[in-house]
Design a protein around this motif. Structure first.
Motif, PDB file in Angstrom:
ATOM      1  N   TYR A  33       0.862  -1.193   0.000  1.00 50.79           N
ATOM      2  CA  TYR A  33       0.000   0.000   0.000  1.00 50.79           C
ATOM      3  C   TYR A  33       0.892   1.235   0.000  1.00 50.79           C
ATOM      4  CZ  TYR A  33      -2.442   3.909   2.140  1.00 50.79           C
ATOM      5  OH  TYR A  33      -2.923   5.177   2.425  1.00 50.79           O
ATOM      6  N   ASP A  34       1.872   1.231   0.880  1.00 50.14           N
ATOM      7  CA  ASP A  34       2.811   2.350   0.949  1.00 50.14           C
ATOM      8  C   ASP A  34       3.538   2.540  -0.373  1.00 50.14           C
ATOM      9  OD1 ASP A  34       2.076   2.542   3.546  1.00 50.14           O
ATOM     10  OD2 ASP A  34       4.025   2.051   4.408  1.00 50.14           O
ATOM     11  N   PHE A  35       4.012   1.431  -0.929  1.00 47.13           N
ATOM     12  CA  PHE A  35       4.826   1.509  -2.136  1.00 47.13           C
ATOM     13  C   PHE A  35       4.017   2.004  -3.327  1.00 47.13           C
ATOM     14  CE2 PHE A  35       7.869  -0.252  -5.297  1.00 47.13           C
ATOM     15  CZ  PHE A  35       9.029   0.229  -4.732  1.00 47.13           C
ATOM     16  N   PHE A  36       2.771   1.566  -3.442  1.00 47.66           N
ATOM     17  CA  PHE A  36       1.985   1.896  -4.622  1.00 47.66           C
ATOM     18  C   PHE A  36       1.325   3.270  -4.547  1.00 47.66           C
ATOM     19  CE2 PHE A  36       1.978  -2.770  -5.492  1.00 47.66           C
ATOM     20  CZ  PHE A  36       2.570  -2.689  -6.747  1.00 47.66           C
ATOM     21  N   PHE A  53      10.204   7.560  -8.991  1.00 47.77           N
ATOM     22  CA  PHE A  53       9.572   6.264  -8.784  1.00 47.77           C
ATOM     23  C   PHE A  53      10.601   5.160  -8.987  1.00 47.77           C
ATOM     24  CE2 PHE A  53       7.345   2.505 -10.426  1.00 47.77           C
ATOM     25  CZ  PHE A  53       6.404   2.304  -9.429  1.00 47.77           C
ATOM     26  N   GLY A  54      11.460   5.322  -9.979  1.00 44.63           N
ATOM     27  CA  GLY A  54      12.474   4.311 -10.267  1.00 44.63           C
ATOM     28  C   GLY A  54      13.626   4.302  -9.283  1.00 44.63           C
ATOM     29  N   VAL A  55      13.836   5.406  -8.552  1.00 43.87           N
ATOM     30  CA  VAL A  55      14.946   5.481  -7.604  1.00 43.87           C
ATOM     31  C   VAL A  55      14.873   4.363  -6.573  1.00 43.87           C
ATOM     32  CG1 VAL A  55      15.825   6.831  -5.655  1.00 43.87           C
ATOM     33  CG2 VAL A  55      15.481   7.917  -7.871  1.00 43.87           C
ATOM     34  N   GLN A 113      -1.121  -7.228  -4.477  1.00 43.95           N
ATOM     35  CA  GLN A 113      -2.258  -6.742  -5.257  1.00 43.95           C
ATOM     36  C   GLN A 113      -3.306  -6.112  -4.350  1.00 43.95           C
ATOM     37  OE1 GLN A 113       0.031  -7.578  -7.933  1.00 43.95           O
ATOM     38  NE2 GLN A 113      -1.920  -6.842  -8.684  1.00 43.95           N
ATOM     39  N   GLY A 114      -3.493  -6.709  -3.166  1.00 42.54           N
ATOM     40  CA  GLY A 114      -4.420  -6.119  -2.204  1.00 42.54           C
ATOM     41  C   GLY A 114      -3.959  -4.745  -1.759  1.00 42.54           C
ATOM     42  N   GLY A 115      -2.643  -4.600  -1.562  1.00 43.02           N
ATOM     43  CA  GLY A 115      -2.102  -3.299  -1.192  1.00 43.02           C
ATOM     44  C   GLY A 115      -2.271  -2.283  -2.294  1.00 43.02           C
ATOM     45  N   LEU A 118      -5.924  -1.279  -2.328  1.00 44.08           N
ATOM     46  CA  LEU A 118      -6.204  -0.357  -1.229  1.00 44.08           C
ATOM     47  C   LEU A 118      -5.663   1.034  -1.539  1.00 44.08           C
ATOM     48  CD1 LEU A 118      -7.223   0.149   1.649  1.00 44.08           C
ATOM     49  CD2 LEU A 118      -5.007  -0.664   2.502  1.00 44.08           C
ATOM     50  N   ALA A 119      -4.447   1.091  -2.083  1.00 47.05           N
ATOM     51  CA  ALA A 119      -3.855   2.384  -2.423  1.00 47.05           C
ATOM     52  C   ALA A 119      -4.689   3.106  -3.472  1.00 47.05           C
ATOM     53  CB  ALA A 119      -2.436   2.185  -2.940  1.00 47.05           C
ATOM     54  N   THR A 120      -5.171   2.356  -4.457  1.00 50.47           N
ATOM     55  CA  THR A 120      -5.986   2.959  -5.506  1.00 50.47           C
ATOM     56  C   THR A 120      -7.306   3.476  -4.949  1.00 50.47           C
ATOM     57  OG1 THR A 120      -5.021   1.446  -7.134  1.00 50.47           O
ATOM     58  CG2 THR A 120      -7.037   2.562  -7.769  1.00 50.47           C
ATOM     59  N   LEU A 121      -7.944   2.675  -4.098  1.00 53.47           N
ATOM     60  CA  LEU A 121      -9.223   3.088  -3.526  1.00 53.47           C
ATOM     61  C   LEU A 121      -9.066   4.323  -2.633  1.00 53.47           C
ATOM     62  CD1 LEU A 121     -10.794  -0.385  -2.618  1.00 53.47           C
ATOM     63  CD2 LEU A 121     -11.373   1.124  -4.540  1.00 53.47           C
ATOM     64  N   VAL A 122      -7.940   4.421  -1.941  1.00 52.78           N
ATOM     65  CA  VAL A 122      -7.695   5.600  -1.113  1.00 52.78           C
ATOM     66  C   VAL A 122      -7.492   6.829  -1.994  1.00 52.78           C
ATOM     67  CG1 VAL A 122      -6.000   6.676   0.425  1.00 52.78           C
ATOM     68  CG2 VAL A 122      -6.775   4.354   0.866  1.00 52.78           C
TER      69      VAL A 122
END
Length: 446
Positions: A27-30, A61-63, A162-164, A167-171
């Motif tokens: 979630y944090d990463f995405f 993002f690539g860093v 994928q769940g993370g 969740l990130a997308t929904l937030v």
């Protein structure tokens, strides 16, 4: 051999902890990926040149992917020395803290060029954390799993990622719908601040895990390896190369979730942020179901054929998905996005945790998976930056980006074709083509 009663529930417990922990970690990463495509070009970079600002934002993002190999060397070493559990707890806390700090950073208008410098520093910490997360979680679930169901149980780690991402997308969906001034001032920070909850919840979940029987037995008998990297490169160098090549399949994910999002919401196409975030959300929802199904199939027919379906199919489907975006047809984008990412890519994504992990022995499994995947993922992370350049000055050359993505799928195909099939190999014999010959100088007793 009888199984101790207290060990019966460990595979499910390890899989659940891997799923939840990976979901919280990624979630944090995405959320960074979504912000890099939609928000950061205007907050941390020069708005007078939008194309360059977007390119620099995607480069940050690539860093994290560039930092991953370094983190893999460090965390892989200690994961094979002190155990899987301690690394799982450490990586989750590091990710939660570094992501929270991103939400606290000043903007470019406030502190000038110091802002993107601080952003990159936090992103490096995210990369180091992610380097050890999947390898430790995969090793934990694989070594706890019943031999005939290793594919299924290890797939929970990727189900968690994928769940993370879901969740990130929904937030981000309600955040992205805020008025522009609120979005750029405080709105984008909220998802990052929520990561402090990630650190607390993740610590509570993972500190209750038991170390794997395979690692405990290794430490109690032959002893743990003093220098896992040396043993890894001497005995498993070909497998490390295969994992590096196979890990390039992650380019499909980064192009789909970051570059395609930026392309679709650009002036050239004109899709709304919210509508495209929903494409990613639904594709991830489908992936949550598809990943364990593909993994279960790999327990029956083998890892190689399922992985090849995902690699070859993704190369083909990315052409269709990016073409759909170029047409501006939202129903077509939605359909092909779900098929590309939710179904086809999930074949490779669901099986690689077992496929890669089974290439290595217990002595060096975490190091082998961490180093191999993170070098490959580093290339995948910067694939977004290369795609932004390949797309041309106006960012509309989607066919070249699709061809570039397909080219990155060639090495994963070759890696799978050259690999051994391991789905029926007993867990204690994985990675052991010959009896282990660790000398007294190489190992230490627990």
């Amino acid at each position: 051999m009888s199984v101790p009663a207290e060990a019966v529930g460990q595979p499910k417990k390890a899989a659940a902890a891997a799923w939840i922990g990976s979901a919280l970690e990624y979630y944090d990463f995405f959320i960074y990926g979504s912000a890099a495509a939609l928000i950061f070009p205007k907050v941390f970079f020069d708005e007078s040149d939008p194309a360059t600002a977007t390119l620099l934002s995607l480069a940050t993002f690539g860093v994290a992917y560039a930092a991953r190999p370094v983190g893999a060397l460090f965390l892989g070493h200690f994961g094979d020395r002190v155990g899987r559990k301690k690394i799982m707890v450490f990586t989750l806390i590091l990710m939660g803290v570094s992501t929270f700090l991103i939400g606290c950073l000043p903007s470019r208008h406030q502190v000038g060029t110091l802002a993107p410098v601080l952003l990159v520093a936090c992103r490096v910490l995210q990369g180091i954390s992610a380097a050890g997360e999947q390898a430790s979680a995969n090793s934990m679930t694989l070594e706890h799993a019943p031999p005939h169901r290793r594919g299924f149980f290890t797939s929970f780690t990727l189900g968690g990622t994928q769940g993370g991402q879901l969740l990130a997308t929904l937030v981000f969906i309600p955040i992205a719908s805020l008025p522009e001034d609120q979005l750029l001032s405080w709105g984008w920070r909220v998802p990052f601040w929520l990561s402090i909850v990630v650190a607390v919840v993740g610590y509570v979940i993972r500190r209750r895990l038991e170390e794997t029987p395979a690692f405990v037995q290794q430490a109690a008998t032959a002893g743990v390896v003093k220098l896992p990297l040396m043993v890894l490169l001497r005995e498993h160098w070909a497998d490390v190369l295969r994992v590096i090549g196979g890990a390039l399949i992650a380019s499909v994910s980064t192009i789909f979730t970051v570059w395609a999002l930026a392309y679709a919401t650009s002036d050239a196409v004109g899709m709304s942020r919210t509508s495209m975030l929903w494409v990613g959300a639904l594709a991830n929802l489908v992936a949550l179901a598809a990943i364990p199904l593909w993994a279960t199939l790999s327990d029956r027919v083998g890892r190689r054929p399922v992985f090849l379906i995902g690699a070859v199919g993704s190369a083909i489907m990315m052409f269709l998905y990016l073409w759909a975006i170029s047409t501006g047809s939202y129903p077509l984008i939605m359909l092909l996005g779900i098929v590309t990412f939710g179904v086809v890519y999930s074949a490779a994504n669901g099986v690689w945790p077992s496929f890669y992990g089974e290439m290595f022995s217990t002595r060096v499994r975490l190091s082998g998976m961490a180093i191999g995947t993170q070098i490959g993922f580093a290339v995948a992370g910067f694939a977004v930056t290369f795609a932004a350049q390949i797309a041309g000055p106006d960012g509309t050359d989607w066919s070249s980006v699709a061809l570039f993505t397909a080219a990155l799928c060639v090495l994963p195909v070759l890696a799978a074709i050259s690999a051994r099939e391991t789905c029926e190999v007993p867990t204690e014999l994985l990675g052991e083509r010959a009896p282990a010959q660790a000398s007294r100088q190489e190992t230490v007793t627990a």
